[in-house]
Design an enzyme around this catalytic site. Structure first.
Site, PDB file in Angstrom:
ATOM      1  N   ASP A 243       0.594  -1.340  -0.023  1.00  0.00           N
ATOM      2  CA  ASP A 243       0.302   0.132   0.134  1.00  0.00           C
ATOM      3  C   ASP A 243       0.926   1.132   0.103  1.00  0.00           C
ATOM      4  O   ASP A 243       1.774   1.359   0.754  1.00  0.00           O
ATOM      5  CB  ASP A 243      -0.889   0.076   1.115  1.00  0.00           C
ATOM      6  CG  ASP A 243      -1.861   1.072   1.549  1.00  0.00           C
ATOM      7  OD1 ASP A 243      -2.697   1.280   0.702  1.00  0.00           O
ATOM      8  OD2 ASP A 243      -1.446   2.004   2.519  1.00  0.00           O
TER       9      ASP A 243
ATOM     10  N   GLU B 230       1.877  -0.324  -4.932  1.00  0.00           N
ATOM     11  CA  GLU B 230       0.927   0.515  -5.191  1.00  0.00           C
ATOM     12  C   GLU B 230       1.977   1.957  -5.416  1.00  0.00           C
ATOM     13  O   GLU B 230       2.395   2.357  -4.532  1.00  0.00           O
ATOM     14  CB  GLU B 230       0.003   0.750  -4.295  1.00  0.00           C
ATOM     15  CG  GLU B 230      -0.986   1.899  -4.554  1.00  0.00           C
ATOM     16  CD  GLU B 230      -2.185   2.327  -3.530  1.00  0.00           C
ATOM     17  OE1 GLU B 230      -3.348   2.129  -3.785  1.00  0.00           O
ATOM     18  OE2 GLU B 230      -1.547   2.260  -2.247  1.00  0.00           O
TER      19      GLU B 230
END
Length: 679
Positions: free
Chosen positions: A338, A374
């Site tokens: 993330d 990401e």
């Protein structure tokens, strides 16, 4: 308190609480603390003894406590300077979790008494032990009888994003298994996953996490889990009895069923949030080294109140130790990171040569796993798609937006559509990276579901209690004339066709496809495109008692996924074409590609420059010349007839959306759609 336990020098490694033949060795990083204390608790939460650590070397406090055993509850306290302007917030009144604890006594719940500092900038004097989970001494080992890892061919890999609770909460299984790790691997869960022909399960966060203060005040819960307090402890709310054992069983069950499993991890921030909120772990131990700061202020490149300083050796060691634990002991096959740009920042700019990224790629264990990044955060120069080292796959939002615009019917999108279809070589450059480095997706957890993408023009996030201000404002969506649910059969058919076009495009694109769990079930979040705090039927997948429209959509979508996944596995050229202008493939036999217009003639410069164009086709020919494939994308609803691209006028249909069919030597397009044929 009187000291009753006997202690010896112990060892500074490994970090955490390790059972020895004589007791338990404790080793904790707290570099600037003047004293660290080990606080022993009984299972009811009563503090029984506080032991000062005996030794400190290279910032690590350590000692061995004789006579302690497995299951001992404990916490930490620190003494040191209280200088907020220097990011030093030592406060002995705050009980702290061991960052390396494998198990916690309870789920962390925010409490104002967890703060180390008052609003006036003074030390917070309330003892927080009553509202902080205790760390538990727990020896966790890899199971000796674990099924072997699944070796996925990169060109056949397809990611399926799954939320443990959302996937299993409403499954038609024993009630006690619903919403749990074990529910995922129930016979019904495994049967569904296998029916899709996908290869890789991407689990949403399973680190122990906390609901944010503002959500708690709104009486909402953090559902997604992107707010961790521990990088080792397993989230307990998905377990029946023992989260560690049951997580391992889930991984084993998924392996046994033939799946690779990667875990979505949050190493960019923690649930301690802003400086005046919780001091329950990292902040109280080594705030100045765990978190990024400048000129006396936190840097908030994550939007979550803090960000981990991944340029610090303390944080690098913690993250790499955590990753190895989840691979070696818990059994996962990789990670999705993330807000990964924070992991690649130094002090404080991004570089592909950042120490943490290099540490991961040189590690003999971690470098062999599936690593998905990401590639952004909200800090300066926070958009870095295509800029990570080659060992990382990267989520490609350029793909998402272009594919949505093409199928919405926007003008002038064919050239960019073709670029995205072929692996986004403007970001993932030939000669440097394979197209497989591009993780292509149309929907993700943060946004509309596939059904909502074709059903809503505007976000409908009132349930989040932020007056519909949160979530993406521009979703590049299309509702086909009615906002939300409708009984209009024509609109229903158009919406289903659009979903099939999206999924077919995704699975026929060069790169690594990502599917959002629930899209195959035609799941709707009622137009909510930021359902992070909706732990209810908005996010839980519905399996039974569905209407005829949903049943029809499910069958068509699942069949499309299974059929095209089988094609990708049978013909790797659909995922990774090897062309003569790509130095990456100089050593191997080469494939061929030709772009065609609606007359099945080569695309001209004028064709490419025509903004009114909504048709593009291509042929792919593998190096062995065994056959060729014809792929057609048409995003207009005006009827169109296209001649076949072969001399003998015969094409075998491998897949087609409802409005396309071959008749009398031509492909007839009644309206928008996708066709795949072989000749």
């Amino acid at each position: 308190m009187n000291q009753e336990q006997q202690v010896t020098n112990g060892s500074p490694f490994p970090l955490g609480a390790i059972v020895t033949k004589d007791g338990v060795n404790f080793a904790v990083v707290a570099e600037d603390a003047s004293q660290l204390y080990l606080c022993l608790f009984d299972e009811k939460g009563n503090e029984q003894e506080s032991l000062p650590f005996l030794n400190k070397t290279k910032g690590i406090w350590y000692m061995e406590v004789l006579g302690l055993t497995e299951g001992q509850h404990y916490g930490l306290r620190t003494e040191g300077e209280f200088k907020p302007e220097q990011q030093m917030l030592y406060n002995k009144q705050k009980l702290l979790i061991d960052p390396y604890a494998k198990e916690l006594s309870a789920k962390l719940v925010w409490n104002e008494d967890q703060a180390a500092i008052t609003k006036e900038g003074q030390p917070h004097q309330t003892d927080s032990a009553y509202c902080v989970p205790k760390s538990i001494v727990r020896t966790v080992e890899a199971k000796s009888d674990r099924p072997g890892r699944i070796k996925v061919t990169p060109s056949s890999r397809a990611l399926y994003e799954l939320h443990v609770k959302g996937f299993s909460k409403n499954l038609p299984i024993e009630r006690g298994l619903q919403g749990t790790y074990l529910g995922v691997i129930s016979s019904a869960g495994i049967e569904h996953l296998k029916s899709l022909n996908i290869t890789t399960i991407q689990l949403m966060p399973c680190f122990s996490f906390m609901t944010e203060r503002h959500l708690q005040q709104l009486e909402l819960n953090n559902y997604w889990g992107y707010n961790p307090i521990s990088f080792f402890a397993v989230e307990p709310s998905y377990a029946i009895k023992d989260a560690i054992v049951e997580f391992q069983q889930m991984i084993d069950g998924l392996r046994q069923a033939g799946f690779e499993v990667i875990l979505d991890v949050v190493y960019n921030h923690t649930a301690e949030s802003e400086v005046d909120q919780s001091s329950v772990c990292y902040r109280g131990l080594d705030n100045a080294r765990y978190y990024r700061h400048q000129d006396g202020q936190y840097l908030n490149y994550t939007g979550c109140g803090n960000c981990i300083d991944t340029y610090s050796p303390t944080s690098i060691r913690l993250i790499c130790d955590s990753m190895r634990y989840w691979v070696d002991v818990m059994g996962v096959d990789g990670f999705r990171f993330d807000l990964g740009v924070d992991l690649g920042r130094t002090d404080h700019d991004f570089t592909a040569k950042a120490p943490l990224l290099q540490a991961i790629l040189q590690d003999p264990i971690l470098s062999g796993t599936c690593l998905v990044m990401e590639p952004w955060d909200i800090g300066p120069n926070g958009y870095q798609v295509g800029q990570f080292p080659r060992g990382f796959l990267e989520c490609n939002d350029q793909y998402r937006d272009t594919i949505r615009r093409f199928w919405r019917g926007d003008d002038g999108k064919v050239p960019e559509f073709a670029t995205r279809l072929m692996g986004s070589r403007d970001y993932f450059h030939k000669g440097h990276k394979s197209a497989l480095n591009s993780v292509n997706y149309i929907t993700y957890h943060d946004g509309y579901t596939m059904k909502d993408l074709v059903s809503y023009h505007e976000r409908h996030n009132l349930a989040n209690m932020e007056e519909n201000r949160d979530g993406h404002g521009d979703n590049i969506s299309q509702n086909f004339g009615t906002e939300g649910e409708t009984d209009n059969k024509d609109i229903q058919e158009k919406r289903l066709n659009q979903q099939l076009c999206f999924i077919a495009t995704l699975l026929l694109s060069q790169g690594t496809p990502h599917l959002l769990g629930g899209d195959e079930l035609s799941h709707s979040q009622q137009g909510n495109n930021n359902a992070y705090c909706q732990d209810n039927d908005i996010t839980w997948q519905t399996w039974q008692d569905i209407d005829a429209e949903t049943s029809q959509a499910r069958t068509a979508i699942k069949d499309t996924i299974a059929t095209l996944m089988a094609l990708r596995k049978a013909y790797p050229i659909f995922a990774e074409i090897r062309l003569e202008d790509d130095p990456l493939y100089q050593h191997t036999s080469l494939d061929k590609i030709h772009w065609l217009n609606e007359q099945s003639e080569p695309m001209t410069i004028e064709n490419w420059a025509d903004d009114s164009r909504h048709f593009i086709a291509l042929t792919l020919t593998p190096a062995d010349l065994s056959n060729s494939f014809w792929i057609v994308f048409y995003s207009s609803d005006a009827p169109l007839s296209v001649p076949l691209p072969t001399d003998n006028g015969e094409v075998e249909t491998l897949y087609q959306t409802p409005g396309l069919s071959i008749k009398e030597g031509a492909l007839h397009c009644a309206y928008r759609g996708v066709f795949v044929g072989k000749f």
